[in-house]
Design a protein around this motif. Structure first.
Motif, PDB file in Angstrom:
ATOM      1  N   ILE A 267       0.976  -1.253  -0.039  1.00 17.14           N
ATOM      2  CA  ILE A 267      -0.101  -0.030   0.091  1.00 17.14           C
ATOM      3  C   ILE A 267       1.065   1.115   0.208  1.00 17.14           C
ATOM      4  CG2 ILE A 267      -1.649   1.351   1.395  1.00 17.14           C
ATOM      5  CD1 ILE A 267      -2.816  -1.200   2.326  1.00 17.14           C
ATOM      6  N   TYR A 268       1.833   1.276   0.666  1.00 17.66           N
ATOM      7  CA  TYR A 268       2.980   2.207   0.718  1.00 17.66           C
ATOM      8  C   TYR A 268       3.530   2.662  -0.605  1.00 17.66           C
ATOM      9  CZ  TYR A 268       2.893   3.275   5.916  1.00 17.66           C
ATOM     10  OH  TYR A 268       2.754   3.442   7.307  1.00 17.66           O
ATOM     11  N   ILE A 271       1.177   4.123  -3.093  1.00 17.82           N
ATOM     12  CA  ILE A 271       1.083   5.820  -2.641  1.00 17.82           C
ATOM     13  C   ILE A 271       2.148   6.253  -3.497  1.00 17.82           C
ATOM     14  CG2 ILE A 271       1.003   7.340  -0.928  1.00 17.82           C
ATOM     15  CD1 ILE A 271      -0.719   5.329   0.849  1.00 17.82           C
ATOM     16  N   VAL A 274       1.802   6.547  -7.136  1.00 14.76           N
ATOM     17  CA  VAL A 274       0.895   7.284  -7.561  1.00 14.76           C
ATOM     18  C   VAL A 274       1.392   8.794  -7.442  1.00 14.76           C
ATOM     19  CG1 VAL A 274      -1.493   8.575  -7.057  1.00 14.76           C
ATOM     20  CG2 VAL A 274      -1.246   5.948  -6.906  1.00 14.76           C
ATOM     21  N   ILE A 275       1.975   9.325  -6.186  1.00 10.93           N
ATOM     22  CA  ILE A 275       2.323  10.558  -6.058  1.00 10.93           C
ATOM     23  C   ILE A 275       3.335  10.838  -7.273  1.00 10.93           C
ATOM     24  CG2 ILE A 275       3.771  11.930  -4.611  1.00 10.93           C
ATOM     25  CD1 ILE A 275       2.341  10.667  -2.305  1.00 10.93           C
TER      26      ILE A 275
END
Length: 554
Positions: A267-268, A271, A274-275
């Motif tokens: 999950i990290y 993220i 995506v960033i």
């Protein structure tokens, strides 16, 4: 958005995750098993466990089990010993013997009975019954009749497999044809009003891939079933048949468990990806505006926008990789570190020249040495720049040849750019002729200027000029200089200029002293005008013959 950088980032993280999961079993410390009471060591016959024995009065259980196993196997292979002869007999306290006729198999002690919670005689009777059953099964499995029927059943299973695979192939072809016919007849597509989201060809390709996957899955199941059955027909391969499925299921289960355990870290990573993607998007839009000129900085040229964006993109991806590194599954494992070191060494050894060319390519961009379309000379190569890459420069010569020059070679060579100042100030082309001292220098200079005036493609402003570069032993060296704003026409202009020089000097009877003369010839070395177009040369139209201002003064 530049999809290449995002794809590289995602692919790198997924690749590292797969490498870790593959090596997970080697590096992850296995959980400590719970301490349970050992059942003892097994007594085996073939692949079958008959019962377990324990340590007795200094007699190690492992040695005891090995001895009993050897005796049971010897009795099972000796068909002269009937199975019914195997029974328990009271020997003396505290031992009960189990024997087959005169062949002793084992001794049952009080410790065995105590461990089972029964009397010694009951335990010995149970062991005898298990031994008889195991020996009967062993003799039955290894009999010629069993081997014969096992071979027969194996051939039958193989035949069924061949028939099944053939039928599956026929069915696959029929289904594929019907799917294609259905798509062709219905013109199937996915639309929103008049906008076609998915074309019929794409739907057909998707269904074709799905049918191939289903066919492959069915074929794998059929082959596995056949192999499992065939291995189970023979006593030598029966243990493999029981473990065949576990060889596939256990690794999948291990990988699945590892993936579930790494979900928080994944999950990290998602993220961070995506960033990073949206940061690259924003940077791409910004530098696109800089390239268009909508955003301007003093001293920053628009053609620098895309190279600068590529540099910032590498920095952003590298920063994202550093931030994401602790969350990559297996980043602290020895396998991951070993692979990382290996790839680093491999990259450093194999890419030194590539990295040097890339750095040189950026140096050329920011130095603005040339641009596409310029006529340049790099070392011994003269041509037009048709493409610039970070690692190489592509030149096209006047002979219609393409030359690829490494960027590092360009940086380390002298570069002459004929086009850089040609538009604003003009490019000076020059040619040298040697004329004897008996020719008036004013006439020579006038003839050279006349030849320049007759040459097409030259600028009239600034005007051409003549320099006397040296006074040699037998002649004077004159250099005619002309201006042009068409550097890509250099070869044609030089050719026309040289032709016009020869015509002008021959027309006025002035001898060109190249090669050198040690004495004056009887007649000047000139070509009379009436011989200018000797066969097979053809004279141009008289209307196109331009006369100079000096003509008629002779």
């Amino acid at each position: 958005m530049n999809k290449t950088a995002a794809s590289v980032l995602v692919f790198t993280m997924l690749l590292v995750s797969v490498i870790h999961l593959t090596c997970y079993g080697a590096d992850a410390a296995p959980p400590k098993p719970k301490e349970v009471m050992s059942p003892g060591y097994p007594v085996m016959l073939g692949d079958q466990t008959i019962f377990y024995v324990k340590d007795v009065k200094g007699y190690p259980a492992q040695e005891r089990a090995r001895t009993i196993t050897e005796r049971v196997k010897r009795i099972a292979e000796n068909h002269a010993i009937p199975v019914t002869s195997l029974e328990a007999s009271q020997y003396q306290q505290p031992i009960t013997l189990v024997a087959a006729g005169d062949e002793m198999v084992m001794a049952v002690f009080d410790e065995d009975a105590k461990a089972e919670g029964r009397t010694r005689r009951e335990v010995a009777a149970e062991y005898s019954e298990k031994l008889r059953s195991a020996i009967e099964g062993y003799r039955r499995d290894y009999s010629r009749k069993s081997i014969f029927f096992g071979s027969l059943y194996t051939l039958l299973v193989l035949l069924l497999l061949v028939i099944s695979l053939y039928g599956l192939a026929r069915l696959y072809r029929v289904v594929s044809k019907r799917i294609q016919a259905w798509i062709d007849s219905k013109k199937v597509s996915i639309r929103i009003q008049s906008f076609e989201l998915v074309r019929a060809e794409r739907i057909g390709a998707t269904l074709a891939v799905a049918t191939r996957v289903i066919r492959l899955a069915i074929a794998v199941v059929l082959i596995y079933t056949c192999v499992h059955l065939a291995l189970g027909f023979f006593p030598w391969t029966r243990p493999i048949a029981g473990q065949l499925l576990s060889h596939v299921v256990v690794p999948l289960k291990t990988i699945g468990g590892a993936i579930l355990g790494e979900i928080p870290n994944l999950i990290y990573l998602i993220i961070i990806v995506v960033i990073t993607i949206y940061a690259l998007k924003a940077m791409g839009l910004f530098f696109a505006e800089v390239e268009k000129g909508a955003i301007a900085f003093r001293g920053f040229y628009p053609e620098w926008a895309q190279p600068t964006y590529r540099i910032f993109r590498i920095l952003v991806v590298a920063f994202a990789a550093v931030v994401a590194f602790p969350y990559i599954p297996g980043s602290n494992s020895l396998a991951f570190k070993g692979v990382s070191v290996f790839l680093g060494v491999l990259f450093s050894l194999g890419s030194s020249s590539a990295v040097a060319n890339i750095i040189a390519g950026y140096m050329l961009i920011y130095r603005r040495v040339f641009k596409v379309g310029d006529r340049v000379k790099i070392g011994d190569f003269v041509g037009d720049v048709v493409a610039t890459r970070l690692q190489v420069i592509h030149l096209k010569t006047v002979k219609n040849e393409e030359i690829t020059v490494p960027s590092s070679t360009v940086v380390n060579s002298h570069v002459v750019n004929y086009s850089a100042l040609a538009e604003e100030k003009g490019l000076i082309l020059h040619s040298t002729v040697t004329i004897g001292y008996d020719a008036p220098w004013r006439q020579v200079e006038a003839l050279l200027l006349l030849a320049a005036e007759r040459t097409q493609g030259l600028l009239r402003e600034p005007p051409p000029f003549v320099l006397q570069t040296s006074l040699d032993d037998f002649y004077v060296s004159y250099e005619v200089n002309v201006f042009t704003n068409a550097p890509r026409e250099m070869q044609r202009i030089y050719t026309d200029l040289h032709r016009n020089i020869q015509d002008a000097f021959n027309e006025y009877g002035v001898q060109i002293m190249s090669p050198n003369y040690r004495g004056d010839p009887a007649a000047p070395k000139v070509v009379p005008k009436e011989q200018w177009y000797a066969t097979p040369a053809k004279a141009p139209d008289a209307m196109n013959v331009k006369k100079g201002p000096c003509e008629g003064e002779k």
